[in-house]
Design an enzyme around this catalytic site. Structure first.
Site, short mmCIF file in Angstrom:
data_model
loop_
_atom_site.label_atom_id
_atom_site.label_comp_id
_atom_site.label_asym_id
_atom_site.label_seq_id
_atom_site.Cartn_x
_atom_site.Cartn_y
_atom_site.Cartn_z
N LEU A 186 7.78 -8.55 -12.02
CA LEU A 186 8.18 -9.11 -12.97
C LEU A 186 9.43 -8.96 -14.45
O LEU A 186 9.47 -10.27 -14.76
CB LEU A 186 7.15 -8.71 -13.70
CG LEU A 186 6.34 -9.43 -14.78
CD1 LEU A 186 5.66 -11.03 -14.76
CD2 LEU A 186 4.49 -8.40 -15.24
N CYS A 201 -14.46 18.89 13.39
CA CYS A 201 -14.05 20.20 13.03
C CYS A 201 -14.88 20.74 11.98
O CYS A 201 -16.09 21.83 11.79
CB CYS A 201 -12.96 21.04 12.48
SG CYS A 201 -12.47 20.13 10.17
N GLN A 209 3.67 -0.18 -0.21
CA GLN A 209 4.09 1.48 -1.22
C GLN A 209 2.05 0.59 -1.02
O GLN A 209 1.13 2.02 -1.54
CB GLN A 209 4.16 1.99 -2.04
CG GLN A 209 5.68 1.54 -1.96
CD GLN A 209 6.56 1.28 -3.30
OE1 GLN A 209 6.91 2.29 -3.64
NE2 GLN A 209 7.46 0.32 -3.36
N HIS A 230 2.29 4.68 2.06
CA HIS A 230 1.26 5.65 1.50
C HIS A 230 0.08 5.56 1.57
O HIS A 230 -1.03 5.89 1.14
CB HIS A 230 1.36 5.41 -0.13
CG HIS A 230 2.65 5.54 -0.55
ND1 HIS A 230 3.47 5.01 -1.79
CD2 HIS A 230 3.96 6.46 -0.01
CE1 HIS A 230 4.57 5.25 -2.15
NE2 HIS A 230 5.02 6.12 -1.24
N CYS A 239 -8.19 19.48 9.25
CA CYS A 239 -7.93 20.14 10.68
C CYS A 239 -6.67 18.60 11.05
O CYS A 239 -6.18 18.19 12.67
CB CYS A 239 -9.63 19.37 11.89
SG CYS A 239 -10.11 18.50 11.70
N ARG A 263 -11.89 3.44 -6.93
CA ARG A 263 -10.24 1.83 -6.30
C ARG A 263 -10.47 1.10 -4.80
O ARG A 263 -10.27 0.49 -4.99
CB ARG A 263 -9.80 3.38 -5.82
CG ARG A 263 -8.38 3.42 -7.85
CD ARG A 263 -6.88 4.29 -7.32
NE ARG A 263 -6.12 3.04 -6.73
CZ ARG A 263 -5.14 3.38 -6.20
NH1 ARG A 263 -4.75 5.09 -5.80
NH2 ARG A 263 -4.34 2.46 -6.02
P1 OAD Z 1 5.30 0.65 -10.73
O1 OAD Z 1 3.12 0.61 -11.17
O2 OAD Z 1 5.56 1.39 -11.07
O3 OAD Z 1 5.33 -0.80 -10.93
C1 OAD Z 1 4.98 -1.68 -10.70
C2 OAD Z 1 5.62 -2.79 -10.85
O4 OAD Z 1 5.07 -4.09 -10.39
C3 OAD Z 1 6.78 -2.73 -12.18
O5 OAD Z 1 7.73 -3.07 -12.04
C4 OAD Z 1 6.03 -4.30 -12.89
O6 OAD Z 1 7.13 -4.70 -13.91
C5 OAD Z 1 6.03 -5.23 -11.40
N1 OAD Z 1 4.63 -6.24 -11.85
C6 OAD Z 1 3.53 -5.65 -12.52
N2 OAD Z 1 2.74 -7.38 -12.69
C7 OAD Z 1 3.41 -7.67 -11.46
C8 OAD Z 1 3.49 -9.65 -11.12
N3 OAD Z 1 1.96 -10.31 -11.52
N4 OAD Z 1 4.31 -10.02 -10.83
C9 OAD Z 1 5.27 -9.06 -9.68
N5 OAD Z 1 5.80 -7.82 -10.27
C10 OAD Z 1 5.25 -7.13 -11.45
O7 OAD Z 1 4.35 0.34 -9.06
P2 OAD Z 1 4.92 0.90 -7.70
O8 OAD Z 1 6.15 0.15 -7.67
O9 OAD Z 1 4.10 0.07 -6.81
O10 OAD Z 1 2.41 6.02 -5.44
O11 OAD Z 1 4.33 2.32 -7.63
C11 OAD Z 1 4.89 2.92 -6.77
C12 OAD Z 1 4.17 4.21 -6.04
O12 OAD Z 1 4.22 4.92 -7.74
C13 OAD Z 1 2.92 3.87 -5.94
O13 OAD Z 1 2.86 3.21 -4.85
C14 OAD Z 1 1.66 5.26 -6.13
C15 OAD Z 1 2.02 5.53 -7.24
O14 OAD Z 1 2.14 6.62 -7.99
C16 OAD Z 1 1.71 7.29 -5.32
O15 OAD Z 1 -0.22 6.52 -5.35
C17 OAD Z 1 2.10 8.19 -3.90
#
Ligand code: OAD
Length: 231
Positions: free
Chosen positions: A201, A137, A89, A107, A118, A57
Site C-alpha cells: 500500500l 500427553c 507470514q 508463522h 510434549c 481471530r
Molecule cells: P504489518 O501490519 O506490520 O504490515 C502490513 C503492511 O501491509 C503495511 O506495510 C501496510 O501498508 C500494508 N497494507 C495494508 N493494507 C494493504 C492493502 N490493502 N494492500 C497492500 N498492502 C496493504 O503486517 P506484517 O508485515 O504482515 O507476526 O507483520 C509481520 C508480522 O508481525 C506478522 O506475521 C505478525 C506480526 O506481529 C507474529 O505475530 C509473530
C-alpha cells in the site's frame, strides 16, 4: 534453467479480505500489547486471555474469502513457466483457498494447535480453553495455537533459506518489513543477485532495497503485476 520466484506475503495481502493488519492505524497491535498475546511469556501469564484472543481471530479468518491478490498469485503459480514459492507470514489460509499449492506458513497456521508440554502439533478441531487436554500427553492447559510468537523460531527456515539462495526474483507483498527474519529476506535475495520487487500500500521501511516498486491496494497492484509478468 527456468526462473524461480520467491514471494513473501504479509497481512496487507489479506487486508481487503477483511482481516486486520498489525501496524496500520486500527491494526491489531494498536489495540493489544503484543507482549500479552504473542509471546510465550504472555501465554504463561494469562493463558485464558491468549486463547480467547486467538479464538476470535480464528472466527474472523474462518469467514474470510480470498481477494483478487490471492487469486492472482495462485494464477501465477499455475501459469508461470518457472517455479513460484509463496512464503507467507500470515496464519490465514487464503492463499490455499484461492488455489495456491506451493505455500509455506513461516508463522504457523490459525487452525493448528500445539502442545507446550510434549510438542504435539495438529488441529484438535475444537476451540482451545485452559481446560483443554492434550490427546498425546494428557496434560491440561498447555494446548495453544500453533502460531509463532515473538521470541520463537519461525517454521521452515531451512527450506526458505535454500529457496532464497536459488531465487532469481524476490517479491514482497503487503508487509511492513518490521519483523525479522522475514524482513531480512530481501537482503538475502539481493546477495545472490535476485531481482527484487515490492508491492504494498505504501513504501515499507526497507523500500530502498527493492529495484521495482508498485504502491496501492494489493487487490489492484498484484493482479496488474502478475498479468504483466505472464504476458
Ligand atoms: P504489518 O501490519 O506490520 O504490515 C502490513 C503492511 O501491509 C503495511 O506495510 C501496510 O501498508 C500494508 N497494507 C495494508 N493494507 C494493504 C492493502 N490493502 N494492500 C497492500 N498492502 C496493504 O503486517 P506484517 O508485515 O504482515 O507476526 O507483520 C509481520 C508480522 O508481525 C506478522 O506475521 C505478525 C506480526 O506481529 C507474529 O505475530 C509473530
Amino acid at each position: 534453467m527456468s526462473e524461480r520466484i520467491v514471494i513473501l506475503t504479509g497481512a496487507g495481502v489479506s487486508a481487503e479480505s477483511g482481516l486486520g493488519t498489525f501496524r496500520d492505524k486500527d491494526g491489531l497491535w494498536t489495540k493489544y500489547d503484543l507482549r500479552d498475546v504473542a509471546t510465550p511469556e504472555g501465554f504463561a501469564r494469562n493463558p485464558a486471555f491468549v486463547l480467547e484472543f486467538y479464538g476470535a481471530r480464528r472466527g474472523n479468518a474462518g469467514k474470510a474469502k480470498p481477494n483478487p491478490a490471492h487469486f492472482a498469485l495462485a494464477k501465477l503459480e499455475k501459469e508461470f513457466p518457472g517455479e513460484v514459492l509463496i512464503v507467507t507470514q500470515n496464519i490465514d489460509k487464503l492463499h490455499e483457498a484461492a488455489g495456491a499449492v506451493n505455500v509455506i506458513h513461516m508463522h504457523g497456521i490459525m487452525d493448528g494447535d500445539l502442545c507446550n508440554n510434549c510438542g504435539w502439533r495438529g488441529p484438535t478441531g475444537a476451540p482451545l480453553t485452559v481446560e483443554s487436554i492434550c490427546a498425546a500427553c494428557g496434560t491440561k492447559g498447555q494446548l495453544r495455537p500453533d502460531v509463532v510468537w515473538f521470541g520463537e523460531m519461525p517454521y521452515h527456515m531451512g527450506e526458505i533459506g535454500r529457496a532464497l539462495e536459488a531465487c532469481d526474483t524476490f517479491v514482497s507483498i503487503g508487509t511492513s518489513g518490521e519483523v525479522y527474519p522475514a524482513a531480512g529476506f530481501v537482503a538475502m535475495a539481493r546477495e545472490v543477485g535476485a531481482h527484487t520487487v515490492e508491492l504494498n500500500l505504501e513504501p515499507s521501511s526497507g523500500d530502498y532495497m527493492f529495484t521495482e516498486r508498485y504502491y496501492g491496494p494489493a487487490s489492484e497492484v498484484v493482479p496488474k503485476w502478475v498479468d504483466a509478468l505472464l504476458s
